[in-house]
Design a protein around this motif. Structure first.
Motif, PDB file in Angstrom:
ATOM      1  N   VAL A 136       0.837  -1.203   0.000  1.00 46.74           N
ATOM      2  CA  VAL A 136       0.000   0.000   0.000  1.00 46.74           C
ATOM      3  C   VAL A 136       0.871   1.251   0.000  1.00 46.74           C
ATOM      4  O   VAL A 136       0.660   2.184  -0.783  1.00 46.74           O
ATOM      5  N   ALA A 137       1.864   1.279   0.867  1.00 44.69           N
ATOM      6  CA  ALA A 137       2.734   2.455   0.969  1.00 44.69           C
ATOM      7  C   ALA A 137       3.438   2.750  -0.345  1.00 44.69           C
ATOM      8  O   ALA A 137       3.536   3.902  -0.767  1.00 44.69           O
ATOM      9  N   ARG A 138       3.928   1.706  -1.008  1.00 44.82           N
ATOM     10  CA  ARG A 138       4.641   1.921  -2.265  1.00 44.82           C
ATOM     11  C   ARG A 138       3.741   2.521  -3.337  1.00 44.82           C
ATOM     12  O   ARG A 138       4.153   3.422  -4.081  1.00 44.82           O
ATOM     13  N   LEU A 139       2.494   2.042  -3.425  1.00 41.07           N
ATOM     14  CA  LEU A 139       1.588   2.586  -4.440  1.00 41.07           C
ATOM     15  C   LEU A 139       1.163   4.016  -4.118  1.00 41.07           C
ATOM     16  O   LEU A 139       1.061   4.859  -5.017  1.00 41.07           O
ATOM     17  N   LEU A 140       0.897   4.296  -2.859  1.00 38.77           N
ATOM     18  CA  LEU A 140       0.505   5.659  -2.495  1.00 38.77           C
ATOM     19  C   LEU A 140       1.653   6.631  -2.727  1.00 38.77           C
ATOM     20  O   LEU A 140       1.433   7.766  -3.191  1.00 38.77           O
ATOM     21  N   ARG A 141       2.853   6.212  -2.439  1.00 35.69           N
ATOM     22  CA  ARG A 141       4.011   7.063  -2.738  1.00 35.69           C
ATOM     23  C   ARG A 141       4.148   7.306  -4.238  1.00 35.69           C
ATOM     24  O   ARG A 141       4.552   8.391  -4.670  1.00 35.69           O
ATOM     25  N   ALA A 142       3.813   6.301  -5.034  1.00 33.53           N
ATOM     26  CA  ALA A 142       3.972   6.409  -6.483  1.00 33.53           C
ATOM     27  C   ALA A 142       3.086   7.488  -7.098  1.00 33.53           C
ATOM     28  O   ALA A 142       3.406   8.015  -8.170  1.00 33.53           O
ATOM     29  N   VAL A 143       1.977   7.832  -6.425  1.00 29.44           N
ATOM     30  CA  VAL A 143       1.102   8.889  -6.944  1.00 29.44           C
ATOM     31  C   VAL A 143       1.354  10.220  -6.246  1.00 29.44           C
ATOM     32  O   VAL A 143       0.553  11.146  -6.357  1.00 29.44           O
TER      33      VAL A 143
END
Length: 305
Positions: A136-143
């Motif tokens: 989750v953290a990686r995807l939220l950081r990606a945006v």
């Protein structure tokens, strides 16, 4: 299950038949991961050495007799990480772009121009720092979101979260974030952690997403926080009681998105769960270390990170 059926005597059992099926069994695959049948059937487990559950959460089988026994417990960690992370990202975007509002206006055949929000530049606290929380953290950081984690142990310079705060001090850290995401395992320490005090400490107008366990939150307290306007919205995939009762006020709240405990259930998920068990079964037969061994004192698979 065919490779397993060739290597072992396999008994398939519904809940009512579990005591008879357990007698003389060496391993148990809890495929119905929501079943609560094992505690009452436990006295029949006379030769059991290993229990595997088809979920990441192990709370349905974490009862005192199993916890205190020598029986090894493994879970299906890793199957749901990416799918749940995508689901959470979708919810965050859905709130920012008010997709639910657009759908309601469409159903009313109403043309109404509105402004929406940017996701980039907002912040999130992901409560639960296991593999799902990390995905989750990686995807939220990606945006473009700023992300921190809350876990059992506070630390800095985490590869996925940057900063991890102690979940025992949750109310000290929710006041400055726009979205709080609950993905923590259900344990005695996390049960009811999102209560009136925690919701009151959250930033006015912030949003709450629960894709962990329903028992992480006190539902009545969440309803009160939403009705008061202190929280602007919630997205809930899990509930204290499932299915969610028809009389629950959550059904009719326009600032709530409800799904039926399905955030990780993408096409092929059932096969993937059996594949995890089949891999561990081969390891077990060959005397190799099992994957995803749960620390029964903690209630989850420990990680060095």
């Amino acid at each position: 299950m065919e490779p397993i059926e060739r290597a072992a005597t396999v008994r398939y059992a519904a809940a009512a038949d579990l005591p008879d099926a357990l007698r003389g069994a060496d391993a148990l695959f809890v495929y119905d991961f929501l079943s609560r049948a094992l505690p009452s059937a436990w006295p029949a487990a006379d030769t059991l050495g290993w229990v595997h559950i088809a979920s990441a959460g192990v709370d349905p089988v974490m009862f005192p007799e199993l916890r205190d026994s020598d029986v090894v417990l493994t879970n299906s960690r890793g199957v749901f990480d990416a799918a749940i992370a995508e689901y959470v990202l979708g919810l965050v975007i859905a709130f920012a772009k008010d997709f639910a509002g657009s759908l309601r206006l469409q159903q009313q055949r109403t043309w109404r121009h509105r402004e929406t929000e940017r996701v980039a530049g907002t912040s999130a606290l992901v409560v639960g720092t296991g593999p799902i929380g990390r995905a989750v953290a990686r995807l939220l950081r990606a945006v473009g979101m700023s992300v921190a984690g809350a876990g059992r142990r506070a630390r800095r310079d985490d590869p996925d979260f940057g900063t991890v705060v102690s979940s025992a001090e949750l109310t000290d850290h929710v006041a400055d974030v726009d979205v709080v995401v609950a993905v923590a395992p259900l344990t005695e320490q996390t049960k009811g952690m999102f209560d009136a005090r925690a919701f009151a400490a959250m930033k006015p107008g912030s949003r709450f997403v629960n894709v962990g366990r329903g028992e992480l939150m006190v539902t009545d307290d969440l309803v009160s926080a939403l009705r008061s306007g202190h929280l602007s919205a919630a997205a809930l995939d899990v509930f204290e009681q499932e299915p969610l009762p028809p009389e629950s006020p959550l059904w009719t709240m326009e600032n709530v998105l409800i799904s039926a405990h399905m955030s990780g259930d993408v096409v092929g998920w059932r096969d993937a769960l059996v594949e995890v068990f089949a891999d561990n079964f081969a390891r077990w037969c060959e005397g190799r270390p099992l994957r995803n061994v749960v620390d029964k004192r903690l209630g989850y698979v420990p990680s060095m990170s």
